[in-house]
Design a protein around this motif. Structure first.
Motif, mmCIF file in Angstrom:
data_model
loop_
_atom_site.group_PDB
_atom_site.id
_atom_site.type_symbol
_atom_site.label_atom_id
_atom_site.label_comp_id
_atom_site.label_asym_id
_atom_site.label_seq_id
_atom_site.Cartn_x
_atom_site.Cartn_y
_atom_site.Cartn_z
ATOM 1 N N ILE A 109 63.898 59.783 33.778
ATOM 2 C CA ILE A 109 62.878 60.831 33.825
ATOM 3 C C ILE A 109 63.133 61.868 32.745
ATOM 4 N N ALA A 110 64.403 62.211 32.529
ATOM 5 C CA ALA A 110 64.733 63.189 31.489
ATOM 6 C C ALA A 110 64.320 62.684 30.112
ATOM 7 N N GLU A 111 64.521 61.403 29.876
ATOM 8 C CA GLU A 111 64.123 60.833 28.587
ATOM 9 C C GLU A 111 62.602 60.862 28.425
ATOM 10 N N LEU A 112 61.888 60.555 29.504
ATOM 11 C CA LEU A 112 60.429 60.611 29.461
ATOM 12 C C LEU A 112 59.942 62.042 29.247
ATOM 13 N N GLU A 113 60.616 62.991 29.892
ATOM 14 C CA GLU A 113 60.276 64.402 29.692
ATOM 15 C C GLU A 113 60.466 64.802 28.231
ATOM 16 N N SER A 114 61.569 64.370 27.659
ATOM 17 C CA SER A 114 61.863 64.719 26.265
ATOM 18 C C SER A 114 60.794 64.176 25.335
ATOM 19 N N TYR A 115 60.393 62.949 25.569
ATOM 20 C CA TYR A 115 59.357 62.339 24.733
ATOM 21 C C TYR A 115 58.036 63.089 24.890
ATOM 22 N N ALA A 116 57.639 63.331 26.133
ATOM 23 C CA ALA A 116 56.357 63.994 26.376
ATOM 24 C C ALA A 116 56.349 65.404 25.814
ATOM 25 N N GLN A 117 57.461 66.110 25.992
ATOM 26 C CA GLN A 117 57.509 67.482 25.508
ATOM 27 C C GLN A 117 57.415 67.537 23.988
ATOM 28 N N SER A 118 58.045 66.586 23.321
ATOM 29 C CA SER A 118 57.970 66.568 21.859
ATOM 30 C C SER A 118 56.549 66.295 21.392
ATOM 31 N N MET A 119 55.820 65.459 22.135
ATOM 32 C CA MET A 119 54.425 65.203 21.806
ATOM 33 C C MET A 119 53.580 66.457 22.005
ATOM 34 N N CYS A 120 53.821 67.154 23.106
ATOM 35 C CA CYS A 120 53.031 68.350 23.413
ATOM 36 C C CYS A 120 53.336 69.498 22.447
ATOM 37 N N ARG A 121 54.606 69.608 22.062
ATOM 38 C CA ARG A 121 54.991 70.723 21.182
ATOM 39 C C ARG A 121 54.237 70.687 19.853
ATOM 40 N N GLY A 122 53.881 69.516 19.400
ATOM 41 C CA GLY A 122 53.171 69.405 18.138
ATOM 42 C C GLY A 122 51.663 69.385 18.274
ATOM 43 N N SER A 123 51.156 69.549 19.497
ATOM 44 C CA SER A 123 49.712 69.452 19.700
ATOM 45 C C SER A 123 49.007 70.735 19.270
ATOM 46 N N ALA A 124 47.758 70.578 18.878
ATOM 47 C CA ALA A 124 46.951 71.734 18.502
ATOM 48 C C ALA A 124 46.790 72.688 19.676
ATOM 49 N N TYR A 125 46.722 72.144 20.874
ATOM 50 C CA TYR A 125 46.555 72.982 22.063
ATOM 51 C C TYR A 125 47.747 73.936 22.223
ATOM 52 N N LEU B 125 50.015 74.824 19.922
ATOM 53 C CA LEU B 125 50.129 75.751 18.797
ATOM 54 C C LEU B 125 49.136 76.898 18.948
ATOM 55 N N ASP B 126 47.934 76.599 19.437
ATOM 56 C CA ASP B 126 46.946 77.649 19.693
ATOM 57 C C ASP B 126 47.424 78.590 20.794
ATOM 58 N N ALA B 127 48.034 78.018 21.847
ATOM 59 C CA ALA B 127 48.526 78.841 22.943
ATOM 60 C C ALA B 127 49.631 79.795 22.481
ATOM 61 N N VAL B 128 50.515 79.320 21.613
ATOM 62 C CA VAL B 128 51.580 80.169 21.080
ATOM 63 C C VAL B 128 50.989 81.322 20.282
ATOM 64 N N ALA C 81 49.668 87.077 19.851
ATOM 65 C CA ALA C 81 48.636 88.079 19.575
ATOM 66 C C ALA C 81 48.221 88.843 20.834
ATOM 67 N N LYS C 82 48.904 88.533 21.954
ATOM 68 C CA LYS C 82 48.573 89.156 23.233
ATOM 69 C C LYS C 82 47.103 88.919 23.627
ATOM 70 N N GLU C 83 46.636 87.726 23.314
ATOM 71 C CA GLU C 83 45.291 87.319 23.691
ATOM 72 C C GLU C 83 45.346 86.461 24.958
ATOM 73 N N PRO C 84 44.281 86.419 25.725
ATOM 74 C CA PRO C 84 44.272 85.587 26.941
ATOM 75 C C PRO C 84 44.466 84.112 26.589
ATOM 76 N N LEU C 85 45.228 83.425 27.397
ATOM 77 C CA LEU C 85 45.396 81.986 27.218
ATOM 78 C C LEU C 85 44.121 81.261 27.645
ATOM 79 N N ARG C 86 43.906 80.092 27.079
ATOM 80 C CA ARG C 86 42.733 79.304 27.455
ATOM 81 C C ARG C 86 42.808 78.891 28.919
ATOM 82 N N PHE C 87 44.017 78.616 29.397
ATOM 83 C CA PHE C 87 44.178 78.105 30.759
ATOM 84 C C PHE C 87 45.168 78.965 31.522
#
Length: 265
Positions: free
Chosen positions: A227-243, A245-248, A253-259
């Motif tokens: 499970i830890a290995e799967l988490e690592s893979y998924a997290q690396s995929m999410c970290r590079g997503s446009a979603y 990066l926009d949230a960061v 900017a202290k703006e409301p998050l989309r979700f």
């Protein structure tokens, strides 16, 4: 032209699959099975769909398998086995659909109908909803994934009780057991509640939810390191997503998050 056994709609990012044999309380007929498989594939492949609602027409969710087809003397044990194997070709696609799935249950969810409800991530029910692993009443064992899903939701001992007794569980008890997420008064409220819950995922990251769901669905069969290995893979995929990066950028900017689930209440 005959009425389609399964109806699908997509509106505002919410896909709805409706079992459409109200005259038979939406029993899972032979022609309904491939239609349901096609509907699940449609929702899986439609990038515009962020949440799926599974429901039934005419005051019933699904009363189970079509008993009339079980009485066909030409069907041998091997024929039945092949039929069951065909079910298990598409049912995992529903269980592992990488989008939130909401079962909107009004009336009976018996037998295979119970399995379909258990496959959802959230079950909304009216007060007249009923759940039953009815198989034992006709000398059969649970199928369509019920013996895999039910113990994981209600616990091993309670699952045995529900299977051995084949007793009916009302909406209130189903909620206590962890089968039902929320209870509403009637069919009209059920439709509204399902749509409201579905729309709350509209601004979430479908990819992140989907990968989290896939990993959690394997958590009972996998060790912690896997499970830890799967988490690592998924997290690396999410970290590079446009979603992400926009949230960061929004956070900085202290703006409301989309979700933000809490602010959607």
């Amino acid at each position: 032209m005959s009425t389609p056994p399964v109806l699908t709609t997509v509106q505002d990012g919410v896909g709805t699959i409706t079992l459409n044999r109200p005259e038979a309380r939406n029993a899972l007929s032979m022609d309904m099975r491939p239609a349901l498989a096609a509907a699940i594939a449609q929702m899986r492949d439609d990038a515009q769909v962020h949440t799926v609602i599974l429901t039934g027409a005419g005051g019933a969710f699904c009363s189970g398998g079509d008993i009339s087809s079980m009485q066909d003397p030409s069907r041998t044990g091997l024929t039945f086995r092949n039929g069951m194997r065909q079910l298990h070709q598409w049912f995992p696609d529903l269980v592992n659909l990488e989008k939130p799935v909401i079962a909107a249950v009004d009336g009976p969810a018996f037998g295979a109908g119970l399995s379909l409800a258990l496959a959802a991530d959230f079950v909304l029910a009216t007060r007249r909803a009923k759940f039953c692993a009815v198989f034992g009443r006709i000398g059969l064992v649970p199928d369509l994934g019920a013996m895999h899903l039910l113990p994981r939701i209600v616990g091993h001992q309670k699952a045995k009780e529900l299977v051995f007794t084949a007793r009916t569980v009302d909406a209130a008890e189903a909620q206590q057991l962890g089968i039902v997420y929320d209870i509403v008064e009637d069919a009209a409220a059920l439709t509204e509640a399902a749509q409201t819950l579905a729309q709350r995922f509209g601004q979430a990251s479908t990819a992140a939810i989907g990968m989290a769901k896939t990993i959690m669905n394997q958590s009972f069969e996998s060790d912690a390191l896997t499970i830890a290995e799967l988490e690592s893979y998924a997290q690396s995929m999410c970290r590079g997503s446009a979603y992400h990066l926009d949230a960061v950028q929004r956070f900085k900017a202290k703006e409301p998050l989309r979700f933000d689930w809490d602010k959607l209440k």
